[in-house]
Design an enzyme around this catalytic site. Structure first.
Site, PDB file in Angstrom:
ATOM      1  N   PRO A  98      23.592  16.352  41.709  1.00  0.00           N
ATOM      2  CA  PRO A  98      24.645  15.508  42.282  1.00  0.00           C
ATOM      3  C   PRO A  98      24.034  14.599  43.348  1.00  0.00           C
ATOM      4  CG  PRO A  98      24.792  17.722  43.179  1.00  0.00           C
ATOM      5  CD  PRO A  98      23.685  17.749  42.172  1.00  0.00           C
ATOM      6  N   LEU A 103      20.022  17.262  47.720  1.00  0.00           N
ATOM      7  CA  LEU A 103      19.128  17.904  46.751  1.00  0.00           C
ATOM      8  C   LEU A 103      18.077  16.936  46.202  1.00  0.00           C
ATOM      9  CD1 LEU A 103      21.764  20.072  44.810  1.00  0.00           C
ATOM     10  CD2 LEU A 103      20.246  20.801  46.657  1.00  0.00           C
ATOM     11  N   ALA A 107      15.353  10.586  45.013  1.00  0.00           N
ATOM     12  CA  ALA A 107      13.882  10.686  44.903  1.00  0.00           C
ATOM     13  C   ALA A 107      13.485  11.096  43.492  1.00  0.00           C
ATOM     14  CB  ALA A 107      13.344  11.686  45.920  1.00  0.00           C
ATOM     15  N   ALA A 108      14.231  12.050  42.899  1.00  0.00           N
ATOM     16  CA  ALA A 108      13.897  12.505  41.542  1.00  0.00           C
ATOM     17  C   ALA A 108      14.036  11.341  40.557  1.00  0.00           C
ATOM     18  CB  ALA A 108      14.804  13.672  41.140  1.00  0.00           C
ATOM     19  N   ASP A 150      11.074  14.058  50.055  1.00  0.00           N
ATOM     20  CA  ASP A 150      11.754  14.208  48.764  1.00  0.00           C
ATOM     21  C   ASP A 150      10.916  13.660  47.614  1.00  0.00           C
ATOM     22  OD1 ASP A 150      13.695  15.057  50.472  1.00  0.00           O
ATOM     23  OD2 ASP A 150      15.292  13.795  49.672  1.00  0.00           O
TER      24      ASP A 150
END
Ligand code: MEV
Length: 318
Positions: A98, A103, A107-108, A150
């Site tokens: 989310p 979390l 960045a992911a 991150d």
């Protein structure tokens, strides 16, 4: 088609204090974002229809949160496409993380996009190059306020120690339960709020940051020994210090206390910037079930995760 995926992250100890140079400890989790690129002559298309956390009933019916998540993701992808001068491509984003929950979803997405788009163009970047470029792009989109934490965790995976520099830590997997309050937050405004407090009360906040850094340092050998009882105690202390600097919220505290009470957790704390987003807890001897139930009953959205997961990777090419 070229597809890359990258993990989200959890900060175990040290958030906020790390912005002022104290040590923080973070790890990659088993929720990932993936980015696929394929040729599409005549334009650039970015598409997504899956930005929800699997297993969560995030309230996206209104479409508002969904579209803000999607817009958010597309801004990062556009920055990566511009950087590589990419055109005539279609980019697809799928994420089980989310947004705005602490979390590391943006960045992911950036890290997966950097690997997918660069590989699609035939270049092979080192992990160091991916981490550095992703950090620069994430910071640009966030207008200057992003730490390299991150993007480094999304790139390298595993665990990282973050202080004046970022170093990998060889630590065993750690099982946690995460509780999402369902309240999105802005890392930027939480960081600004804490930094303002620090300016006003430097002698107080510096001491708190120092204590938080000490917790991160003490936690490392406990992680090696898998000493969950003491790690839990450190989590409880770290949570109190985060409360003291004003990043707690009623929702976060309710999940933390439910975890320590009915959930029988060894310890529980806010993770990430606070103000909303998520908390984490270490399951007690009775396991994760009571913890998951307690978080759900307190109004949170729980999921179990194991820290220390693989970083960015290319998925099968079609
Ligand atoms: C957010 O996940 C952690 C903070 O320390 C900000 C940062 O380090 O970028 C609050």
């Amino acid at each position: 088609m070229t597809t890359a995926s990258a993990p989200g992250k959890i900060i175990l100890f040290g958030e906020h204090a790390v912005v002022s140079g104290a040590t923080a400890l973070g790890g990659a989790i088993d929720l990932r974002a993936s980015v696929s690129v394929q040729d599409r002559p005549g334009g650039v298309v970015v598409s997504t229809d899956d930005l929800m956390l699997k297993g969560f009933s995030l309230d996206l019916q209104s479409g508002r949160l969904f579209s803000s998540q999607a817009t958010h993701a597309v801004r990062y992808i556009s920055a990566v496409l511009r950087e590589f001068g990419a055109h005539d491509v279609e980019v697809r984003i799928d994420s089980s993380l989310p947004a705005s929950a602490g979390l590391g979803s943006s960045a992911a997405i950036v890290v997966a996009a950097v690997l997918a788009i660069s590989s699609h163009q035939g270049s092979s970047l080192s992990l160091k190059e991916i981490a550095a470029l992703s950090f620069r792009l994430e910071r640009e989109v966030q207008e200057g306020l992003a730490s390299p934490t991150d993007t480094a965790l999304a790139t390298y995976g595993g665990y990282l120690k973050i202080s004046s520099q970022i170093s990998p830590l060889d630590l065993p997997p750690l099982d946690l339960v995460v509780g999402y309050t369902g309240v999105p937050h802005s890392t930027r405004s939480e960081v600004e709020k804490v930094q303002k407090l620090k300016k006003k009360y430097p002698e107080l906040i510096d001491g708190i940051f120092q204590a938080i850094g000490t917790i991160s340092d003490r936690a490392q050998p406990l992680m090696v020994d898998q000493n969950k009882a003491e790690l839990g105690e450190l989590m409880n202390i770290n949570h109190g210090l985060l409360e003291a600097i004003g990043v707690g919220s009623r929702e976060l505290c309710e999940l933390v206390y439910a975890s320590r009470g009915a959930g029988e957790a060894m310890g529980a704390k806010i993770t990430g910037a606070g103000g909303g987003g998520c908390m984490i807890a270490i399951p007690g001897p009775t396991g994760e079930e009571p913890l998951i139930t307690a978080i759900r009953q307190a109004g949170g959205r729980p999921f179990a995760t194991t820290m220390g997961q693989e970083g960015v990777r290319l998925e099968m090419e079609a």
